[in-house]
Scaffold this motif. Structure first.
Motif, mmCIF file in Angstrom:
data_model
loop_
_atom_site.group_PDB
_atom_site.id
_atom_site.type_symbol
_atom_site.label_atom_id
_atom_site.label_comp_id
_atom_site.label_asym_id
_atom_site.label_seq_id
_atom_site.Cartn_x
_atom_site.Cartn_y
_atom_site.Cartn_z
ATOM 1 N N ALA A 21 57.350 4.525 -8.409
ATOM 2 C CA ALA A 21 56.054 3.844 -8.564
ATOM 3 C C ALA A 21 54.904 4.743 -8.104
ATOM 4 C CB ALA A 21 56.057 2.532 -7.783
ATOM 5 N N ASP A 22 55.138 5.486 -7.044
ATOM 6 C CA ASP A 22 54.101 6.412 -6.558
ATOM 7 C C ASP A 22 53.819 7.503 -7.586
ATOM 8 O OD1 ASP A 22 53.932 4.982 -4.227
ATOM 9 O OD2 ASP A 22 55.126 6.376 -3.023
ATOM 10 N N ALA A 23 54.856 7.904 -8.305
ATOM 11 C CA ALA A 23 54.729 9.046 -9.224
ATOM 12 C C ALA A 23 54.318 8.661 -10.638
ATOM 13 C CB ALA A 23 56.054 9.803 -9.268
ATOM 14 N N SER A 24 54.528 7.397 -11.015
ATOM 15 C CA SER A 24 54.332 7.051 -12.423
ATOM 16 C C SER A 24 53.640 5.709 -12.640
ATOM 17 C CB SER A 24 55.690 7.018 -13.131
ATOM 18 O OG SER A 24 55.564 6.424 -14.406
ATOM 19 N N ALA A 70 62.233 0.044 -14.734
ATOM 20 C CA ALA A 70 61.163 0.999 -14.399
ATOM 21 C C ALA A 70 61.654 2.430 -14.610
ATOM 22 C CB ALA A 70 60.715 0.800 -12.955
ATOM 23 N N THR A 71 62.886 2.687 -14.189
ATOM 24 C CA THR A 71 63.488 4.026 -14.366
ATOM 25 C C THR A 71 63.581 4.368 -15.851
ATOM 26 O OG1 THR A 71 64.792 3.607 -12.363
ATOM 27 C CG2 THR A 71 65.478 5.457 -13.720
ATOM 28 N N GLU A 76 61.582 6.959 -20.979
ATOM 29 C CA GLU A 76 61.156 6.821 -22.381
ATOM 30 C C GLU A 76 59.701 7.250 -22.585
ATOM 31 O OE1 GLU A 76 64.161 3.606 -24.325
ATOM 32 O OE2 GLU A 76 62.286 2.745 -23.589
ATOM 33 N N LYS A 77 58.816 6.771 -21.721
ATOM 34 C CA LYS A 77 57.371 6.980 -21.933
ATOM 35 C C LYS A 77 56.894 8.367 -21.487
ATOM 36 C CE LYS A 77 56.172 2.638 -23.138
ATOM 37 N NZ LYS A 77 55.753 2.283 -24.480
ATOM 38 N N GLU A 78 57.447 8.869 -20.376
ATOM 39 C CA GLU A 78 56.952 10.143 -19.855
ATOM 40 C C GLU A 78 57.767 11.340 -20.317
ATOM 41 O OE1 GLU A 78 55.708 10.460 -15.864
ATOM 42 O OE2 GLU A 78 54.929 8.416 -15.785
ATOM 43 N N PHE A 79 59.044 11.076 -20.593
ATOM 44 C CA PHE A 79 59.911 12.202 -20.963
ATOM 45 C C PHE A 79 60.417 12.118 -22.406
ATOM 46 C CE2 PHE A 79 60.248 11.894 -16.287
ATOM 47 C CZ PHE A 79 59.820 13.178 -15.956
ATOM 48 N N GLY A 80 60.042 11.053 -23.101
ATOM 49 C CA GLY A 80 60.353 10.952 -24.522
ATOM 50 C C GLY A 80 61.828 10.774 -24.860
ATOM 51 N N VAL A 81 62.628 10.350 -23.870
ATOM 52 C CA VAL A 81 64.050 10.093 -24.131
ATOM 53 C C VAL A 81 64.221 8.592 -24.375
ATOM 54 C CG1 VAL A 81 66.400 10.247 -23.221
ATOM 55 C CG2 VAL A 81 64.732 12.026 -22.662
ATOM 56 N N LEU A 298 70.623 8.354 -12.845
ATOM 57 C CA LEU A 298 69.194 8.642 -12.925
ATOM 58 C C LEU A 298 68.461 7.712 -11.968
ATOM 59 C CD1 LEU A 298 68.725 9.042 -16.801
ATOM 60 C CD2 LEU A 298 69.511 10.718 -15.126
ATOM 61 N N VAL A 299 67.954 8.275 -10.885
ATOM 62 C CA VAL A 299 67.274 7.477 -9.854
ATOM 63 C C VAL A 299 65.879 8.041 -9.574
ATOM 64 C CG1 VAL A 299 67.367 6.669 -7.455
ATOM 65 C CG2 VAL A 299 69.472 6.800 -8.809
ATOM 66 N N THR A 300 65.788 9.355 -9.387
ATOM 67 C CA THR A 300 64.515 9.987 -8.986
ATOM 68 C C THR A 300 63.800 10.602 -10.192
ATOM 69 O OG1 THR A 300 65.554 12.128 -8.634
ATOM 70 C CG2 THR A 300 65.583 10.596 -6.773
ATOM 71 N N MET A 301 62.529 10.967 -9.986
ATOM 72 C CA MET A 301 61.775 11.673 -11.033
ATOM 73 C C MET A 301 62.474 12.984 -11.407
ATOM 74 S SD MET A 301 59.138 10.025 -12.168
ATOM 75 C CE MET A 301 57.762 10.965 -12.818
ATOM 76 N N ALA A 302 63.048 13.666 -10.406
ATOM 77 C CA ALA A 302 63.758 14.924 -10.675
ATOM 78 C C ALA A 302 64.981 14.680 -11.563
ATOM 79 C CB ALA A 302 64.175 15.583 -9.363
ATOM 80 N N ASP A 303 65.705 13.589 -11.291
ATOM 81 C CA ASP A 303 66.864 13.225 -12.138
ATOM 82 C C ASP A 303 66.420 13.049 -13.590
ATOM 83 O OD1 ASP A 303 68.428 13.058 -9.833
ATOM 84 O OD2 ASP A 303 68.312 10.865 -9.707
ATOM 85 N N LEU A 304 65.307 12.325 -13.753
ATOM 86 C CA LEU A 304 64.809 12.018 -15.102
ATOM 87 C C LEU A 304 64.355 13.291 -15.818
ATOM 88 C CD1 LEU A 304 62.796 8.785 -14.216
ATOM 89 C CD2 LEU A 304 64.973 8.895 -15.418
ATOM 90 N N GLU A 305 63.680 14.135 -15.073
ATOM 91 C CA GLU A 305 63.187 15.393 -15.637
ATOM 92 C C GLU A 305 64.333 16.284 -16.105
ATOM 93 O OE1 GLU A 305 59.945 18.766 -14.261
ATOM 94 O OE2 GLU A 305 60.134 16.935 -13.073
ATOM 95 N N ASN A 306 65.349 16.390 -15.259
ATOM 96 C CA ASN A 306 66.511 17.227 -15.612
ATOM 97 C C ASN A 306 67.248 16.667 -16.817
ATOM 98 O OD1 ASN A 306 66.001 18.939 -13.484
ATOM 99 N ND2 ASN A 306 67.342 17.868 -12.049
ATOM 100 N N PHE A 307 67.396 15.359 -16.835
ATOM 101 C CA PHE A 307 68.092 14.715 -17.955
ATOM 102 C C PHE A 307 67.316 14.946 -19.259
ATOM 103 C CE2 PHE A 307 69.120 11.009 -20.678
ATOM 104 C CZ PHE A 307 70.516 11.122 -20.704
#
Length: 312
Positions: A21-24, A70-71, A76-81, A298-307
């Protein structure tokens, strides 16, 4: 082939979703919509509430769903997956089945939050506090657990609630029967039984009053078409028909969560990779069910980014 999977009760912890929530802004939107739907500051409770309050079934169920969605929304919205493009199917553990349906478009976020709040209250109200209990049987397979449950029942309810993986089965029923089962576990070749810190005996026949309430609620808010097939808890089989899923969600309240069988069914359908959204509970179970299955959380922003990088 990939399955997106969604965790159930027990995966909640204070602080969940806060970093996201803090990041997105997309994550914040999800939490705000759930707060609004429930007319409650659930997000504040998730981020800095007390463990005891968050663990209450009526709070834990919508909170875990909100964190998963939220995850997914950030993915979907920020990383297009996009789930519908990347996942061949979805599944969820108990309340996670609602998260999976929301993720696949069968329920809106507001509908899912309201249904889970009601489900939590209905399950809590079905049995007076102290009357029911649940226990995890460690080192138990389904056959040993079923034999123990039958032996411990002695005229009361004692049933297999969750067939999680080949080493862990959860039983549910009357508190006295569950205590007997814990005492008798070693005699049945089971390492040990541990009473679970839950406020009601989920997924057993004592939950029938809750099933009736969910039947009415789902009659008023039926699932619509979903974008990818779902593997249902009570059948461990693929579902694509919303009307069939509506009935299965009612059955799920009193029925067994066939998680082990669901994973095996997905593996038979050529699912190689299981991606857990918003938790780290189901991945290890999948690994114990089939060590050749690929799992990720997939829990953190880093997880999402890597995925997202790996799946560009």
């Amino acid at each position: 082939m990939t399955a997106f999977i969604f965790p159930g009760q027990g995966s909640q912890k204070v602080g969940m979703g806060k970093d996201l929530a803090d990041a997105s802004a997309h994550a914040r939107e999800v939490f705000e919509e759930v707060d609004e739907a429930l007319n409650q500051k659930l997000t504040a409770l998730m981020h800095q509430g007390t463990e005891a309050e968050l663990t209450l079934t009526s709070n834990a169920q919508p909170a875990i769903m909100a964190n998963s969605i939220a995850t997914l929304r950030v993915l979907e919205k920020e990383f297009g997956v996009v789930l519908a493009e990347k996942a061949e199917c979805v599944a969820g553990h108990s309340l996670g089945e609602y998260s999976a349906l929301c993720a696949a478009g069968a329920f809106s976020l507001t509908e899912t939050a309201k249904l889970l709040r009601l489900r939590g209250i209905a399950m809590q109200d079905a049995v007076p506090i102290g009357v029911g209990a649940m226990a995890a049987l460690l080192g138990a397979d389904i056959d040993k657990a079923s034999a123990l449950a039958d032996a411990a029942a002695q005229g009361q309810v004692c049933e297999v609630a969750n067939d999680n993986d080949p080493t862990q089965v959860v039983i549910s029923g009357h508190a006295e029967a569950i205590e007997r089962a814990i005492e008798m576990a070693k005699d049945h070749g089971i390492k040990r039984g541990i009473k679970l810190p839950v406020s009601a005996p989920f997924h057993c026949s004592l939950m029938q009053p809750a099933a009736q309430r969910m039947k009415m609620a789902l009659g008023n808010t039926p699932p619509s078409a979903f974008t990818v097939p779902l593997y249902a808890n009570v059948t461990a089989a693929r579902v694509t028909d919303p009307a069939e899923e509506q009935d299965l969600l009612v059955e799920q309240v009193t029925g067994r969560v066939r998680w082990r069988e669901s994973v095996l069914a997905m593996r038979e359908a050529n699912v190689e990779r299981f991606v857990e959204i918003g938790g780290k509970v189901l991945g290890p179970m999948v690994g114990r069910i089939d060590k050749d299955a690929e799992t990720m959380s997939l829990v953190t922003m880093a997880d999402l980014e890597n995925f997202a990088k790996e799946n560009a």
